[in-house]
Design a protein around this motif. Structure first.
Motif, PDB file in Angstrom:
ATOM      1  N   LYS A   1       0.814  -1.210   0.000  1.00 56.59           N
ATOM      2  CA  LYS A   1       0.000   0.000   0.000  1.00 56.59           C
ATOM      3  C   LYS A   1       0.850   1.263   0.000  1.00 56.59           C
ATOM      4  O   LYS A   1       0.429   2.305  -0.483  1.00 56.59           O
ATOM      5  N   LYS A   2       2.060   1.176   0.561  1.00 55.34           N
ATOM      6  CA  LYS A   2       2.917   2.360   0.633  1.00 55.34           C
ATOM      7  C   LYS A   2       3.783   2.538  -0.605  1.00 55.34           C
ATOM      8  O   LYS A   2       4.439   3.559  -0.761  1.00 55.34           O
ATOM      9  N   GLY A   3       3.824   1.546  -1.468  1.00 57.30           N
ATOM     10  CA  GLY A   3       4.639   1.642  -2.664  1.00 57.30           C
ATOM     11  C   GLY A   3       5.552   0.445  -2.793  1.00 57.30           C
ATOM     12  O   GLY A   3       5.230  -0.666  -2.351  1.00 57.30           O
ATOM     13  N   LEU A   4       6.713   0.672  -3.398  1.00 61.41           N
ATOM     14  CA  LEU A   4       7.669  -0.399  -3.650  1.00 61.41           C
ATOM     15  C   LEU A   4       8.875  -0.231  -2.746  1.00 61.41           C
ATOM     16  O   LEU A   4       9.584   0.781  -2.814  1.00 61.41           O
ATOM     17  N   GLU A   5       9.094  -1.210  -1.861  1.00 62.20           N
ATOM     18  CA  GLU A   5      10.284  -1.196  -1.016  1.00 62.20           C
ATOM     19  C   GLU A   5      11.361  -2.025  -1.688  1.00 62.20           C
ATOM     20  O   GLU A   5      11.118  -3.153  -2.128  1.00 62.20           O
ATOM     21  N   MET A   6      12.551  -1.450  -1.779  1.00 60.83           N
ATOM     22  CA  MET A   6      13.655  -2.121  -2.448  1.00 60.83           C
ATOM     23  C   MET A   6      14.752  -2.418  -1.440  1.00 60.83           C
ATOM     24  O   MET A   6      15.303  -1.496  -0.823  1.00 60.83           O
ATOM     25  N   GLU A   7      15.053  -3.687  -1.248  1.00 61.09           N
ATOM     26  CA  GLU A   7      16.154  -4.067  -0.377  1.00 61.09           C
ATOM     27  C   GLU A   7      17.471  -3.782  -1.085  1.00 61.09           C
ATOM     28  O   GLU A   7      17.713  -4.245  -2.203  1.00 61.09           O
ATOM     29  N   ALA A   8      18.337  -3.019  -0.443  1.00 60.09           N
ATOM     30  CA  ALA A   8      19.606  -2.623  -1.048  1.00 60.09           C
ATOM     31  C   ALA A   8      20.618  -3.763  -0.961  1.00 60.09           C
ATOM     32  O   ALA A   8      20.989  -4.192   0.126  1.00 60.09           O
ATOM     33  N   PHE A   9      21.066  -4.255  -2.119  1.00 62.58           N
ATOM     34  CA  PHE A   9      22.132  -5.251  -2.146  1.00 62.58           C
ATOM     35  C   PHE A   9      23.479  -4.569  -1.875  1.00 62.58           C
ATOM     36  O   PHE A   9      23.624  -3.355  -2.003  1.00 62.58           O
TER      37      PHE A   9
ATOM     38  N   GLU B   1      29.098  -3.281 -11.231  1.00 65.07           N
ATOM     39  CA  GLU B   1      29.585  -4.645 -11.060  1.00 65.07           C
ATOM     40  C   GLU B   1      28.835  -5.612 -11.969  1.00 65.07           C
ATOM     41  O   GLU B   1      27.680  -5.407 -12.319  1.00 65.07           O
ATOM     42  N   LEU B   2      29.524  -6.696 -12.300  1.00 64.87           N
ATOM     43  CA  LEU B   2      28.941  -7.724 -13.160  1.00 64.87           C
ATOM     44  C   LEU B   2      28.242  -8.770 -12.289  1.00 64.87           C
ATOM     45  O   LEU B   2      28.572  -9.945 -12.296  1.00 64.87           O
ATOM     46  N   LYS B   3      27.241  -8.286 -11.531  1.00 64.58           N
ATOM     47  CA  LYS B   3      26.515  -9.126 -10.590  1.00 64.58           C
ATOM     48  C   LYS B   3      25.066  -8.641 -10.526  1.00 64.58           C
ATOM     49  O   LYS B   3      24.763  -7.532 -10.974  1.00 64.58           O
ATOM     50  N   PRO B   4      24.164  -9.430  -9.945  1.00 64.74           N
ATOM     51  CA  PRO B   4      22.803  -8.927  -9.728  1.00 64.74           C
ATOM     52  C   PRO B   4      22.826  -7.701  -8.818  1.00 64.74           C
ATOM     53  O   PRO B   4      23.581  -7.655  -7.842  1.00 64.74           O
ATOM     54  N   THR B   5      22.025  -6.720  -9.141  1.00 64.10           N
ATOM     55  CA  THR B   5      21.913  -5.512  -8.327  1.00 64.10           C
ATOM     56  C   THR B   5      20.449  -5.259  -7.990  1.00 64.10           C
ATOM     57  O   THR B   5      19.543  -5.830  -8.605  1.00 64.10           O
TER      58      THR B   5
ATOM     59  N   GLU C   1      23.878  -0.943  -0.884  1.00 65.70           N
ATOM     60  CA  GLU C   1      24.642  -0.772   0.347  1.00 65.70           C
ATOM     61  C   GLU C   1      26.135  -0.870   0.056  1.00 65.70           C
ATOM     62  O   GLU C   1      26.945  -0.912   0.979  1.00 65.70           O
ATOM     63  N   GLY C   2      26.471  -0.877  -1.236  1.00 64.45           N
ATOM     64  CA  GLY C   2      27.868  -0.949  -1.642  1.00 64.45           C
ATOM     65  C   GLY C   2      28.255   0.243  -2.492  1.00 64.45           C
ATOM     66  O   GLY C   2      29.018   0.114  -3.459  1.00 64.45           O
ATOM     67  N   ASN C   3      27.752   1.405  -2.143  1.00 63.29           N
ATOM     68  CA  ASN C   3      28.005   2.602  -2.930  1.00 63.29           C
ATOM     69  C   ASN C   3      29.491   2.976  -2.926  1.00 63.29           C
ATOM     70  O   ASN C   3      30.132   3.019  -1.876  1.00 63.29           O
ATOM     71  N   THR C   4      30.027   3.264  -4.099  1.00 62.76           N
ATOM     72  CA  THR C   4      31.397   3.766  -4.237  1.00 62.76           C
ATOM     73  C   THR C   4      31.416   5.178  -4.813  1.00 62.76           C
ATOM     74  O   THR C   4      32.495   5.732  -5.028  1.00 62.76           O
ATOM     75  N   ALA C   5      30.240   5.745  -5.091  1.00 65.37           N
ATOM     76  CA  ALA C   5      30.145   7.124  -5.587  1.00 65.37           C
ATOM     77  C   ALA C   5      30.127   8.063  -4.387  1.00 65.37           C
ATOM     78  O   ALA C   5      29.072   8.411  -3.853  1.00 65.37           O
TER      79      ALA C   5
END
Length: 581
Positions: A423-431, A437-441, A572-576
């Motif tokens: 109901k509140k919208g879309l919650e996105m779990e931060a990987f 990176e050449l991985k799922p994000t 949760e792996g921000n490098t910027a």
């Protein structure tokens, strides 16, 4: 998400990978809580291409392409009055989008053929790898649909899947025992079946770079496997080997009036792309090229075509449409005014004249136009009642529906692995991974469908540390993209724009902000110019820095086979991390 929910969701993912359950969008509004995981409240995409303003639809017309954005390598089949169309998806998840129509004008996406992890493994795959050039064929003999494709990931290679009803999902894939790419399957009226595909020449017989062959195999319908020892080369190089044609590929077999026809793409999926046709008295050849080849191409025309310039036309498939009129679907691109291809290879359609021995795409050898005449008795309902839109349109999503629109996709893994709607919208779990990176994000993507567009999202978010970031990305691949998001620096909230070009990232602009929730982020493109803005109060958008070039989002610069996409993104792996202001 709380840890209990994450643990339960991990078990769900494991069960899905074993084929014990199938994915649906999760709904648990009680699990949505403010914190380091963003909640996206809405997203609005608006297309604003000049060509559609200059060419408003008249009575009895529809727009071409029928699928805008990166929907390449179309293949089509028919059962009765039902038409089904599939496209390549590469490392996007779910894979192989499938569409349904009753009239070849109005299309609904009914899902994806590869919608389970047990069917598709693209975990650490470049976006332009994965699933290539699907073929779809209905077999009247056993009332079964077949989807055959090449999966450049997960060790599968060439695979085939089946269903009695494309509306109800597909089988697990079966690996086929041959090399090469771009397979398609043909069912003859005597009950026999054949697979044709692109392959390398026999060892030691390659004559030049880009030299390929077309092979045919007999196919065992009972055991769903090619019959060993039955492979035959039926085209060597292309129409005229002396001219050193490149990349004969994407073959399809047909039968009309007792004659077998082999249609292929030739010239590579670029400026010299075309469609060619051959005929034979046998599905195993020898095949003779038509004297009129190519039967479809846009390679002879220059920039004087203006706002509606179509290039790279080819990779086609034929179907008998309404009123027994043949049609062909094929890919093409629409470059922007700087001749950059940001929207990728799209699905077009043209009527086909097959009144003579060989089929010819009507107006496929002259500069294409943005509109087509509809088949007799058909009405245009595109963009209405679930039918796929084209032309200029606005799409809005608040993420509270029972099912998330099929246009939203993940990359290298299922979207349900990192998101919940409620109901509140879309919650996105931060990987812990990020988009370089050449991985799922943790990124939910929407294809860029216009040369000029705007995309706005509204989110609630409070980063806790420098490695937290959420926002949007304009993404061609992991080495070429823009990142526009909010993070933390020395206890202060920061909004920034990062450019990644050829794998090297730099922060172009950053600014301290007093973060208020919700916050709105917007990207607006006018051809090759992209502008990123934000609003901390309703409708008060401010541009961060200045407009930047969209060239790094083009196929011309970034390479590969996909178009640009816009993603809702968290990590949760921000490098910027900008320098201190």
């Amino acid at each position: 998400m709380n840890r209990t929910i994450k643990h339960l969701f991990s078990l769900f993912i494991l069960a899905a990978s074993l084929g014990l359950v199938s994915f649906t969008v999760l709904r648990n509004s009680e699990a949505i809580k403010p914190g380091s995981d963003p909640i996206f409240k809405k997203a609005v995409y608006t297309g604003n291409d000049k060509v559609y303003k200059d060419h408003p639809l008249q009575e009895g017309e529809f727009y071409n392409p029928i699928l805008q954005g990166t929907y390449p390598d179309p293949a089509i089949t028919r059962k009765g009055d039902d038409y089904y169309l599939v496209c390549s998806s590469f490392a996007m998840f779910p894979g192989v989008p499938i569409f349904h129509s009753k009239d070849l004008v109005n299309w609904k996406q009914i899902g994806h053929v590869l919608d389970r992890q047990s069917q598709l493994d693209v975990h650490n795959t470049s976006i332009s790898q994965g699933v290539y050039a699907p073929g779809i064929t209905y077999n009247e003999q056993n009332d079964t649909f077949y989807m055959i494709t090449t999966a450049f990931a997960g060790g599968l290679g060439n695979i085939i899947l089946k269903t009695k009803d494309p509306m109800k999902g597909w089988s697990e894939p079966k690996k086929l025992n041959f090399e090469g790419i771009d397979p398609s399957i043909f069912f003859d009226d005597d009950g026999k079946a054949y697979v044709v595909h692109n392959d390398a020449p026999d060892k030691g017989k390659e004559l030049y770079q880009g030299h390929r062959v077309i092979k045919v195999w007999e196919y065992d319908v009972e055991n769903d496997q090619v019959i060993p020892g039955t492979d035959t080369i039926i085209v060597n190089g292309g129409v005229d080997l002396s001219q050193k044609p490149i990349w004969i590929e994407a073959p399809h077999l047909y039968k009309k009036d007792g004659t077998y026809y082999l249609m292929c793409a030739e010239g590579g999926t670029g400026g010299w792309h075309s469609e060619v046709i051959f005929s034979s008295d046998s599905p195993k050849g020898p095949f003779t090229p038509a004297p009129s080849n190519p039967i479809l191409t846009q390679r002879y025309f220059g920039d004087e075509r203006g706002a509606f310039k179509v290039d790279w036309a080819g990779h086609a498939d034929l179907v008998k449409g309404p009123n027994d009129q043949y049609y062909g679907v094929f890919l093409g691109v629409r470059p922007n005014e700087d001749n950059q291809v940001n929207t990728g290879r799209q699905t077009f359609i043209l009527p086909v004249d097959w009144s003579g021995k060989y089929p010819v795409f009507e107006n496929g050898l002259i500069p294409m136009k943005p509109t087509l005449k509809m088949p007799e008795g058909v009405e245009n309902h595109t963009g209405e009642n679930g039918f796929f839109p084209n032309g200029n349109f606005t799409y809005e999503e608040d993420f509270t529906g029972e099912n998330l629109d099929f246009r939203w996709i993940g990359l290298r893994g299922p979207r349900e692995a990192f998101m919940e709607t409620g109901k509140k919208g879309l919650e996105m779990e931060a990987f812990s991974t990020n988009i370089t990176e050449l991985k799922p994000t943790s990124t939910l993507f929407y294809r860029q469908m216009h040369r000029s567009f705007s995309f706005m999202t509204e989110m609630e978010y409070q980063p806790k540390k420098e490695t937290d970031l959420a926002g949007i990305t304009c993404y061609q691949n992991e080495r070429f993209n823009y990142l526009f998001g909010i993070t933390k620096k020395e206890g202060k909230d920061i909004i920034l724009l990062q450019k990644t070009e050829n794998g090297k990232s730099e922060i172009l602009f950053s600014k301290n902000i007093e973060l208020k929730n919700p916050v709105a982020l917007k990207v607006e493109a006018k051809g090759n110019s992209y502008e990123f803005s934000y609003a901390l109060k309703a409708s008060e958008f401010r541009v961060l820095g200045e407009a930047v070039s969209g060239d790094i989002l083009s196929t011309n610069v970034a390479g590969g086979f996909t178009g640009a996409m816009i993603g809702l993104y968290a990590t949760e792996g921000n490098t910027a991390i900008p320098q201190s202001n």
